[in-house]
Scaffold this active site. Structure first.
Site, PDB file in Angstrom:
ATOM      1  CB  VAL A 288      -0.952  -0.006   1.211  1.00 57.12           C
ATOM      2  CG1 VAL A 288      -1.711   1.315   1.311  1.00 57.12           C
ATOM      3  CG2 VAL A 288      -1.929  -1.158   1.101  1.00 57.12           C
ATOM      4  CD  GLU A 293      -2.733   5.028  -1.917  1.00 58.65           C
ATOM      5  OE1 GLU A 293      -2.075   6.083  -1.826  1.00 58.65           O
ATOM      6  OE2 GLU A 293      -2.444   3.996  -1.289  1.00 58.65           O
ATOM      7  CG  ASP A 335      -3.753  33.977 -42.164  1.00 61.90           C
ATOM      8  OD1 ASP A 335      -2.952  34.560 -42.917  1.00 61.90           O
ATOM      9  OD2 ASP A 335      -4.962  33.862 -42.411  1.00 61.90           O
ATOM     10  CG  ASP A 630      -7.449  27.920 -43.568  1.00 62.82           C
ATOM     11  OD1 ASP A 630      -6.647  27.740 -44.501  1.00 62.82           O
ATOM     12  OD2 ASP A 630      -7.800  29.048 -43.186  1.00 62.82           O
ATOM     13  CD  GLU A 695       4.432   6.123   1.776  1.00 63.41           C
ATOM     14  OE1 GLU A 695       4.431   5.307   0.839  1.00 63.41           O
ATOM     15  OE2 GLU A 695       3.614   7.048   1.859  1.00 63.41           O
TER      16      GLU A 695
END
Length: 907
Positions: A288, A293, A335, A630, A695
């Site tokens: 986990v 998450e 253009d 175009d 972790e």
């Protein structure tokens, strides 16, 4: 059923019956409906809109949140915990899945609403006859019986039968046929399918040429388009390249998590001598801890917010994935008219063989002794589609409005005769002609680019007489054209021919546009937009190449390009004729060898060739356009940019982005925003990955110590860290202001991944290691202060149990405080935090305040102490962790300073 009731059922009328019968059945006329009758029918039939199938797509979206790779991994972890008999952990993981899915689902809905709300920036309107006069109404208010006025470039908003005129229609969205088809009121088909009837036009199709009027016989879901929409089973959601990359990363993370979790079981079993069930608990916790998450919902939110911000700046992006593409744009093909310039044409000079006139001088400038001027003014008025509304305001094409206004100032009378034939402006031929009745005769009136009109002229009006246009005289005229073009003026040539009254008016363009008499030249000025020069400078600094592709004269285009800084004194100018003669190999070589390029007198097909050539070289291309032709180039480019004000419906439909202000500077702002969004995605990915190492380390320390060191972090504390404190700061990083130097970097490569090796090294082995060391130091500080020695029991009932709970709480709080440091460090990749401002992202400050408040609740309230195994910390413990954010941020600040110093050193 009575005839009066038939229209209420929509298709009970036969659109292929004789026109008089159809008008009777629709209770309409060639002059259209009255406003009151239209309002009554709108109540009867309802709005002219397509309804979404089933009303909502949310069930599928909700299911998708539970089935993406990261969610599947968590489901597997919950199942493992359940099988192992660890019911609280299994329930906690399911809660994590539900919270994450609900959050992501809310963000998806917000993103969908943001995109749907953009329709307000593009009001779909239709021209109809109401009360006998032309009017513009929302397309949703069309009703059966309305008479549509259809012009070139219009999107047809309902199924209708032509009552006069002829048009070419692009039916590709209904039939798949690429070539436009001709539809005319004079062609009557019966006994054929509706799509084959040559006097019918349909909702959602495009008028590519011509002008006509048509009576509406079906609206909304009763149209052919509505029937197709009703048959649709579902709409596929398009996945952007960024989402595909993140999905691949998710599978990679899943693989790493599974391998790490599986490897922990034998380590804990044989190294720490844990029972297999307990080892499985820790393996699940490790799994986990490896899963970010919040990754997918944060990315979705960042893209959706980017779309919303662009809309506020005047760039309507039609899909989320385009925000990512914008950030990689390396070439802008733009253009000139309306994009680089203000598109506010003003006639400054009128030239005839007898002299030069300035409309600003008023009617006195119109010398009555110059017949050429009188004829030229007549052509300016007759060969013109601009009109005045009831308030006297000119409406129409800016060039034609400028010519009509100049003619008014010079005292020319309005249009006196009738128009017999119109040959629309052709972007390839670059001219327009009309056949008009005036001055007691029938005339062909022509205006257009001098190089296309002069070859059609055999004579010139000079000294009140029509004289042959000799080669020498033609050369003199071309010199006048070049002189005006060098000043950045747009030049048009005007010519006419009186037709033989004994012959019928010509019906073909080639028969009309021949043996013309040149009357003179009209030079117009369209000033550059004030903000374009600065935007061009940003592009050059950012390594973005600008190529001008315009239908204007080469000298005019070059002059404007030089004025705004796109080109230097000697740009490479390629005319349409030269481009048409080039092979693909020659065009590729030209684009590689010259950065400053101007394509003048270019056709829309040339834009398509240029876009293909640039993309073949690996460039990410943004292409602007506003005309019907175009559309292919806009579709082919990575980012098709249509003009919201001057652009046709065809161009807007084909484009990825629509500029509501027709401004080149808005394109640059959109690219900057795209880069910012992409940077922010990388920032919060780095932030999330930086917490993987701290972790994992507590579990590795426990396993590698063989049980001599108690577990520094419980599984539920890890879950609380992942779900409770990490998400809000990550979301806030998605709103981070642009880092200094954002527009001084070269464009990123098309193939560049969002996750780079340098990011992983910074997250896992630099920031992650520092956070792990600091949080573990807090753990050992509490235990050693309480008199603990390796191997001492710390379980329930032992003297050190309370100190052990305080120690795990210190690990938990240490990770949270380090998380604050990583959040500030991740705000910039190279720049110092001072350069962006500590308080410039208030959302991050609120996110940090929330996680600190949540940490206090989890640590000091008895219910959470019982659930998570936390314990209240003393003041000296809090003082110990207080410097952690500064240590983490300070270490990364030094790293970034060294990086900037190394980059600044000459090679």
């Amino acid at each position: 059923m009575s005839q009066a009731e038939q229209p209420a059922q929509g298709r009970e009328v036969d659109p292929t019956e004789r026109l008089e019968l159809l008008l009777r059945d629709l209770r309409s006329a060639r002059s259209g409906l009255t406003s009151r009758e239209a309002a009554r029918r709108l109540v009867q039939y309802g709005p002219n809109e397509l309804h979404r199938r089933g009303g909502h797509r949310w069930p599928g979206e909700l299911v998708r949140q539970f089935t993406h790779p990261l969610a599947l991994l968590l489901w597997a972890a919950a199942a493992l915990a359940w099988v192992a008999g660890i019911i609280p952990v299994a329930v906690a993981i399911v809660v994590v899945i539900v919270i994450n899915a609900a959050f992501a689902f809310v963000q998806e809905l917000q993103a969908e609403r943001a995109v749907e709300a953009l329709a307000a920036y593009l009001p779909v309107q239709a021209k109809v006859l109401r009360d006998g006069r032309p009017a513009v109404v929302p397309a949703a208010e069309l009703v059966p019986g309305d008479v549509l006025v259809i012009d070139e470039g219009d999107r047809i908003s309902a199924d209708a039968r032509l009552v006069e005129g002829g048009v070419e229609i692009d039916l590709s969205m209904l039939t798949g046929e690429a070539m436009p088809v001709f539809r005319s009121a004079e062609l009557l088909d019966t006994g054929v399918s509706l799509l084959r009837a040559r006097d019918l036009v349909f909702s959602g199709t495009m008028c590519t040429e011509g002008r006509a009027r048509a009576v509406v016989f079906a609206t909304g879901m009763r149209t052919e388009l509505g029937r197709i929409a009703a048959l649709s089973e579902r709409v596929q959601r398009e996945e952007s390249p960024l989402e595909r990359q993140v999905r691949k990363v998710a599978w990679l993370i899943a693989a790493i998590a599974v391998v790490t979790g599986a490897a922990f079981v034998p380590l804990a079993t044989f190294g720490a001598h844990l029972p297999v069930p307990e080892a499985a608990v820790f393996a699940v916790g490790l799994l986990v801890g490896n899963v970010p998450e919040g990754l997918l919902p944060v990315i979705t939110l960042a893209l959706a917010l980017g779309v919303r911000d662009l809309a506020r700046r005047g760039a309507v992006v039609k899909r989320l994935s385009a925000v990512e593409t914008l950030g990689a744009t390396g070439v802008i093909c733009t253009d000139k008219t309306g994009t680089l310039t203000e598109n506010r044409m003003r006639v400054t000079v009128i030239w005839t063989a007898a002299g030069t006139y300035e409309p600003e001088d008023g009617p006195a400038a119109g010398d009555a002794r110059d017949p050429a001027l009188g004829g030229l003014l007549s052509v300016m008025v007759a060969c013109n589609n601009a009109q005045r509304d009831l308030a006297g305001t000119l409406t129409g094409d800016p060039t034609e409005m400028a010519m009509l206004a100049a003619a008014d100032r010079l005292g020319a009378p309005g249009r006196t005769g009738g128009r017999l034939r119109l040959f629309h402006f052709d972007p390839v031929l670059k001219r327009m002609s009309t056949v008009d009745e005036r001055d007691g005769g029938t005339w062909v009136d022509t205006k257009g680019a001098p190089e296309t009109v002069l070859p059609l002229c055999t004579a010139i009006m000079e000294g009140g007489e029509v004289r042959p246009l000799t080669a020498a005289r033609r050369h003199d005229v071309e010199q006048v054209v070049d002189a005006h073009a060098r000043r950045g003026l747009r030049v048009l040539a005007l010519a006419a021919r009186r037709l033989d009254p004994a012959r019928p008016a010509p019906q073909e363009r080639a028969d009309a546009e021949r043996e013309l008499t040149l009357l003179g030249l009209v030079a117009m000025h369209d000033p550059p937009r004030a903000e374009v020069a600065e935007a061009v400078a940003y592009c050059h600094a950012a390594g973005i190449r600008i190529i001008v592709v315009t239908g204007d004269h080469a000298l005019t285009a070059a002059a404007i390009a030089q004025q705004v800084g796109i080109a230097g004194e000697h740009p490479v100018v390629v005319t349409g004729e030269r481009l048409d003669a080039m092979s693909e190999h020659d065009l590729d070589a030209l684009l590689r060898e010259h950065r400053q390029l101007i394509f003048a007198r270019s056709s829309p097909e040339a834009k398509l060739r240029i876009a293909d050539a640039l993309r073949a070289e690996g460039h990410v291309v943004a292409m602007t356009g506003d005309g019907v032709n175009d559309a292919p180039a806009l579709r082919r480019a990575d980012i098709g940019v249509a003009m919201g004000r001057s652009g046709t419906d065809v161009a807007k439909e084909a484009a990825t982005m629509v500029l509501t202000d027709d401004n080149f500077a808005t394109i640059v702002a959109a690219i900057r925003s795209g880069r910012q969004v992409y940077d922010n995605i990388r920032k919060f990915i780095c932030y999330i990955f930086a917490h993987t190492t701290p972790e994992i380390v507590p579990f590795l320390v426990f396993a590698l110590a063989g049980g001599a060191v108690p577990l520094p972090l419980t599984v539920l504390q890890l879950l609380a860290f992942d779900v409770g404190t990490e998400t809000l700061p990550a979301l806030a990083l998605g709103r981070e202001p642009a880092e200094p130097g954002l527009m001084r970097r070269p464009p990123r490569e098309r193939s560049e991944s969002v996750i780079r090796t340098s990011m992983l090294l910074r997250a896992w082995l630099f920031l992650g290691v520092i956070c792990a060391v600091l949080s573990m130091s807090g753990f050992f500080y509490v235990l050693l202060k309480a008199g603990w020695h390796p191997g001492d029991p710390t379980g329930p009932g032992s003297p050190l149990h309370h100190a052990y709970r305080q120690a795990t709480t210190m690990t938990f709080l240490g990770m949270i405080t380090c998380q604050i440091g990583t959040a500030f460090a991740a705000r910039t990749e190279r720049a110092s935090l001072r350069s962006v401002g500590v308080t410039s992202n208030p959302l991050l400050l609120w996110g940090i305040a929330f996680e600190l408040a949540l940490a206090a609740v989890l640590i000091y309230t008895p219910p959470f102490q019982a659930l998570l195994g936390t314990a209240a910390l003393t003041m000296d413990m809090l003082a110990f962790v207080a410097p952690f954010p500064l240590i983490v941020w300070g270490a990364d600040e030094i790293r970034r300073w060294l990086l900037r110093r190394r980059e600044a050193q000459p090679l």
